[in-house]
Design a protein around this motif. Sequence first.
Motif, PDB file in Angstrom:
ATOM      1  N   PHE A 154       0.862  -1.179   0.000  1.00 19.72           N
ATOM      2  CA  PHE A 154       0.000   0.000   0.000  1.00 19.72           C
ATOM      3  C   PHE A 154       0.901   1.232   0.000  1.00 19.72           C
ATOM      4  O   PHE A 154       2.078   1.165   0.367  1.00 19.72           O
ATOM      5  CB  PHE A 154      -0.990   0.017   1.179  1.00 19.72           C
ATOM      6  N   CYS A 155       0.358   2.358  -0.424  1.00 20.66           N
ATOM      7  CA  CYS A 155       1.159   3.571  -0.552  1.00 20.66           C
ATOM      8  C   CYS A 155       1.751   3.964   0.800  1.00 20.66           C
ATOM      9  O   CYS A 155       1.029   4.119   1.788  1.00 20.66           O
ATOM     10  CB  CYS A 155       0.316   4.713  -1.103  1.00 20.66           C
ATOM     11  N   GLY A 156       3.074   4.097   0.819  1.00 21.14           N
ATOM     12  CA  GLY A 156       3.751   4.445   2.056  1.00 21.14           C
ATOM     13  C   GLY A 156       4.153   3.263   2.899  1.00 21.14           C
ATOM     14  O   GLY A 156       4.587   3.441   4.041  1.00 21.14           O
ATOM     15  N   TYR A 157       4.063   2.052   2.361  1.00 19.89           N
ATOM     16  CA  TYR A 157       4.429   0.855   3.122  1.00 19.89           C
ATOM     17  C   TYR A 157       5.923   0.804   3.417  1.00 19.89           C
ATOM     18  O   TYR A 157       6.340   0.297   4.454  1.00 19.89           O
ATOM     19  CB  TYR A 157       4.019  -0.388   2.339  1.00 19.89           C
ATOM     20  N   GLY A 158       6.737   1.353   2.517  1.00 25.43           N
ATOM     21  CA  GLY A 158       8.188   1.291   2.682  1.00 25.43           C
ATOM     22  C   GLY A 158       8.716   2.462   3.490  1.00 25.43           C
ATOM     23  O   GLY A 158       8.109   2.910   4.468  1.00 25.43           O
ATOM     24  N   ALA A 159       9.860   2.996   3.061  1.00 21.83           N
ATOM     25  CA  ALA A 159      10.540   4.037   3.824  1.00 21.83           C
ATOM     26  C   ALA A 159       9.686   5.283   4.024  1.00 21.83           C
ATOM     27  O   ALA A 159       9.830   5.989   5.020  1.00 21.83           O
ATOM     28  CB  ALA A 159      11.849   4.408   3.126  1.00 21.83           C
ATOM     29  N   SER A 160       8.762   5.547   3.098  1.00 15.07           N
ATOM     30  CA  SER A 160       7.947   6.751   3.210  1.00 15.07           C
ATOM     31  C   SER A 160       7.033   6.730   4.433  1.00 15.07           C
ATOM     32  O   SER A 160       6.614   7.791   4.904  1.00 15.07           O
ATOM     33  CB  SER A 160       7.115   6.949   1.936  1.00 15.07           C
ATOM     34  N   GLY A 161       6.721   5.544   4.931  1.00 11.39           N
ATOM     35  CA  GLY A 161       5.886   5.451   6.125  1.00 11.39           C
ATOM     36  C   GLY A 161       6.631   4.993   7.358  1.00 11.39           C
ATOM     37  O   GLY A 161       6.016   4.730   8.401  1.00 11.39           O
ATOM     38  N   ARG A 162       7.968   4.912   7.276  1.00 11.49           N
ATOM     39  CA  ARG A 162       8.749   4.377   8.401  1.00 11.49           C
ATOM     40  C   ARG A 162       9.891   5.292   8.821  1.00 11.49           C
ATOM     41  O   ARG A 162      10.603   4.992   9.777  1.00 11.49           O
ATOM     42  CB  ARG A 162       9.335   3.017   8.023  1.00 11.49           C
ATOM     43  N   ASN A 163      10.114   6.374   8.121  1.00 10.79           N
ATOM     44  CA  ASN A 163      11.311   7.203   8.340  1.00 10.79           C
ATOM     45  C   ASN A 163      11.193   8.055   9.605  1.00 10.79           C
ATOM     46  O   ASN A 163      10.176   8.032  10.300  1.00 10.79           O
ATOM     47  CB  ASN A 163      11.582   8.072   7.107  1.00 10.79           C
ATOM     48  N   GLY A 164      12.236   8.831   9.867  1.00 12.82           N
ATOM     49  CA  GLY A 164      12.289   9.630  11.085  1.00 12.82           C
ATOM     50  C   GLY A 164      11.575  10.957  11.011  1.00 12.82           C
ATOM     51  O   GLY A 164      11.603  11.722  11.978  1.00 12.82           O
ATOM     52  N   GLY A 165      10.929  11.264   9.881  1.00 15.60           N
ATOM     53  CA  GLY A 165      10.181  12.516   9.780  1.00 15.60           C
ATOM     54  C   GLY A 165      11.064  13.739   9.663  1.00 15.60           C
ATOM     55  O   GLY A 165      10.687  14.827  10.109  1.00 15.60           O
ATOM     56  N   TRP A 166      12.235  13.570   9.045  1.00 19.67           N
ATOM     57  CA  TRP A 166      13.162  14.680   8.804  1.00 19.67           C
ATOM     58  C   TRP A 166      12.939  15.236   7.405  1.00 19.67           C
ATOM     59  O   TRP A 166      13.379  14.646   6.414  1.00 19.67           O
ATOM     60  CB  TRP A 166      14.596  14.176   8.877  1.00 19.67           C
ATOM     61  N   LEU A 167      12.286  16.364   7.288  1.00 22.52           N
ATOM     62  CA  LEU A 167      12.207  17.097   6.025  1.00 22.52           C
ATOM     63  C   LEU A 167      13.347  18.113   6.056  1.00 22.52           C
ATOM     64  O   LEU A 167      13.240  19.150   6.708  1.00 22.52           O
ATOM     65  CB  LEU A 167      10.856  17.809   5.903  1.00 22.52           C
ATOM     66  N   TYR A 168      14.462  17.791   5.396  1.00 23.56           N
ATOM     67  CA  TYR A 168      15.607  18.697   5.501  1.00 23.56           C
ATOM     68  C   TYR A 168      16.382  18.750   4.194  1.00 23.56           C
ATOM     69  O   TYR A 168      16.095  18.010   3.253  1.00 23.56           O
ATOM     70  CB  TYR A 168      16.493  18.300   6.680  1.00 23.56           C
ATOM     71  N   ASN A 169      17.352  19.637   4.144  1.00 24.19           N
ATOM     72  CA  ASN A 169      17.995  19.995   2.880  1.00 24.19           C
ATOM     73  C   ASN A 169      19.250  19.194   2.560  1.00 24.19           C
ATOM     74  O   ASN A 169      19.988  19.554   1.648  1.00 24.19           O
ATOM     75  CB  ASN A 169      18.342  21.489   2.878  1.00 24.19           C
TER      76      ASN A 169
ATOM     77  N   ALA B 154      12.776  14.955   1.730  1.00 23.94           N
ATOM     78  CA  ALA B 154      12.772  16.133   0.865  1.00 23.94           C
ATOM     79  C   ALA B 154      13.295  15.807  -0.535  1.00 23.94           C
ATOM     80  O   ALA B 154      12.733  16.269  -1.533  1.00 23.94           O
ATOM     81  CB  ALA B 154      13.613  17.247   1.481  1.00 23.94           C
ATOM     82  N   THR B 155      14.349  14.994  -0.614  1.00 28.23           N
ATOM     83  CA  THR B 155      14.975  14.736  -1.915  1.00 28.23           C
ATOM     84  C   THR B 155      13.995  14.114  -2.899  1.00 28.23           C
ATOM     85  O   THR B 155      14.059  14.380  -4.105  1.00 28.23           O
ATOM     86  CB  THR B 155      16.204  13.820  -1.747  1.00 28.23           C
ATOM     87  N   ALA B 156      13.069  13.285  -2.409  1.00 21.72           N
ATOM     88  CA  ALA B 156      12.078  12.669  -3.285  1.00 21.72           C
ATOM     89  C   ALA B 156      11.246  13.723  -4.006  1.00 21.72           C
ATOM     90  O   ALA B 156      10.859  13.537  -5.166  1.00 21.72           O
ATOM     91  CB  ALA B 156      11.168  11.742  -2.477  1.00 21.72           C
ATOM     92  N   ASN B 157      10.967  14.819  -3.338  1.00 17.91           N
ATOM     93  CA  ASN B 157      10.183  15.881  -3.965  1.00 17.91           C
ATOM     94  C   ASN B 157      10.970  16.547  -5.089  1.00 17.91           C
ATOM     95  O   ASN B 157      10.444  16.783  -6.190  1.00 17.91           O
ATOM     96  CB  ASN B 157       9.776  16.907  -2.907  1.00 17.91           C
ATOM     97  N   LEU B 158      12.238  16.851  -4.842  1.00 14.81           N
ATOM     98  CA  LEU B 158      13.064  17.432  -5.900  1.00 14.81           C
ATOM     99  C   LEU B 158      13.222  16.459  -7.057  1.00 14.81           C
ATOM    100  O   LEU B 158      13.155  16.853  -8.230  1.00 14.81           O
ATOM    101  CB  LEU B 158      14.437  17.808  -5.336  1.00 14.81           C
ATOM    102  N   ALA B 159      13.397  15.179  -6.749  1.00 13.95           N
ATOM    103  CA  ALA B 159      13.513  14.170  -7.806  1.00 13.95           C
ATOM    104  C   ALA B 159      12.253  14.120  -8.657  1.00 13.95           C
ATOM    105  O   ALA B 159      12.317  14.021  -9.891  1.00 13.95           O
ATOM    106  CB  ALA B 159      13.789  12.804  -7.180  1.00 13.95           C
ATOM    107  N   ALA B 160      11.098  14.194  -8.020  1.00 11.70           N
ATOM    108  CA  ALA B 160       9.828  14.118  -8.740  1.00 11.70           C
ATOM    109  C   ALA B 160       9.652  15.300  -9.686  1.00 11.70           C
ATOM    110  O   ALA B 160       9.245  15.138 -10.847  1.00 11.70           O
ATOM    111  CB  ALA B 160       8.677  14.063  -7.740  1.00 11.70           C
ATOM    112  N   ARG B 161       9.958  16.486  -9.217  1.00  8.11           N
ATOM    113  CA  ARG B 161       9.838  17.661 -10.087  1.00  8.11           C
ATOM    114  C   ARG B 161      10.842  17.602 -11.230  1.00  8.11           C
ATOM    115  O   ARG B 161      10.561  18.070 -12.349  1.00  8.11           O
ATOM    116  CB  ARG B 161      10.021  18.939  -9.259  1.00  8.11           C
ATOM    117  N   THR B 162      11.988  16.984 -10.967  1.00  5.26           N
ATOM    118  CA  THR B 162      12.980  16.827 -12.026  1.00  5.26           C
ATOM    119  C   THR B 162      12.523  15.805 -13.062  1.00  5.26           C
ATOM    120  O   THR B 162      12.671  16.025 -14.277  1.00  5.26           O
ATOM    121  CB  THR B 162      14.329  16.420 -11.426  1.00  5.26           C
ATOM    122  N   LEU B 163      11.955  14.683 -12.621  1.00  7.52           N
ATOM    123  CA  LEU B 163      11.399  13.704 -13.566  1.00  7.52           C
ATOM    124  C   LEU B 163      10.297  14.333 -14.412  1.00  7.52           C
ATOM    125  O   LEU B 163      10.208  14.078 -15.625  1.00  7.52           O
ATOM    126  CB  LEU B 163      10.856  12.487 -12.805  1.00  7.52           C
TER     127      LEU B 163
END
Length: 463
Positions: free
Chosen positions: A65-80, A380-389
């Motif tokens: 399901f969406c977020g089953y992997g690292a997206s739903g298990r990480n430390g919640g650090w949105l950083y640069n 955060a990097t996933a967001n930059l990657a998505a806009r780049t794709l």
Amino acid sequence: MTSTINGGISFWYAQDGIPAPREPFPGDATADVCVVGGGYTGLWTAYYLKKAVPFLNITVLESTFCGYGASGRNGGWLYNGIAGRDRYARLHGHDAAVRLQRAMNDTVAEVIRTAAAENIDADIHQGGVLEVARTPAQLSRLRAFHSVETAFGETDRILRGARETADCVRVSGAVGSSWTPHGARLHPAKLVKGLAAAVEALGVTIHESTPVTEIRPQHAVTPYGTVRAPYVLRCTEGFTAALKGARRTWLPMNSSMIATEPLPDSVWDTIGWDGRETLGDLAHAYMYAQRTADDRIALGGRGHPYRYGSKTDNDGRTGAATVEALRDLLVRFFPATAGARVDHAWSGVLGVPRDWCATVTLDRTTGLGWAGGYVGSGVATANLAARTLRDLIQQDSGQSGATELTTLPWVNHKVRSWEPEPFRWLGVHGMYAAYRAADRRESTAATAVTSRMARFADRVSGR
């Protein structure tokens, strides 16, 4: 410890609930774009593509399901932070790496802005990132780290001594810290669930319980049929090794976390942490933590770093020794938590390329694209990657030309494969054994020089 929930995916889902299941893929179909993976990278990519070109037929295939992997298990650090920036500076020049860093700085604000625009309440609090040193060697690395970050354009970063650090958060033994405003704490599962709902509302089709077994040009193959699309995008991060022919592409590195019970005011009066910064350190086997919206401490570290043959776990269950080690680390940092209950422990995998560099790629001859290898900095990097794709696909399809994002130095970066087993397993476990030994040695040494053991591990690993 008997009251600790172990596994069950993560504390974030135990708190916020598993999402209602979406329908699996019903059979052969076509699309304009097929996104493989329903985590942050895949969902952000679908989001930005659909916003840019509303008529696109986009299908997202997710194995569980969406977020089953690292997206739903990480430390919640949105950083640069972004993996590989220093290598990109060596390969493409300092100015190119500065552009990449500025894009990451802007990405933190972009996620916060978009979450607000889509009414996604993910407990976001922009308190910045505080990284502390607790030994002379760590302090030496901290000062060097601070100088490097400043040289890459972070003129708003602040270096603090022991007293100023304690004014922010009272970490036992902290002798200094570096703080950047380009960071925020968030609730990972709330963000990914809200993002999935926003993507569906735009008209993107999401199929869950649909594992993709093979990706090839214009085809994403599942047990139920095949999606045929001009563009097939691999957004599978730490689960990439499960795809046919990709076992040595990115190494699935395990990371483990614990979350305490909500702590009383008396404990917070001792700790401080009123700014709710995300918190890290300069150890070689580093930790990461946040003060949650309901006043828990969620803290993580590497634990058992790698499973033989690039295997990944299912429900996040964590070994007792790792749970105990994380609890010991928590109490070392914050002695006032000695009597606190640990409510939850869990683990997940993150993607590590052989050169430890995050990448985003679109092969214009095949239509295959991918992004990932974030090495733990993916929120955060996933967001930059998505806009780049998005920009790469629009450029390839003739809808636009090159953009600032498509010319960043991580685009189309090539990485060699990891070594075959047993060398992969021996190398990773040897590397982390060396880092832990170096941390132990530095904790009792008066010298500010980094342990030779850690320097050797850095060279061997290619970091």
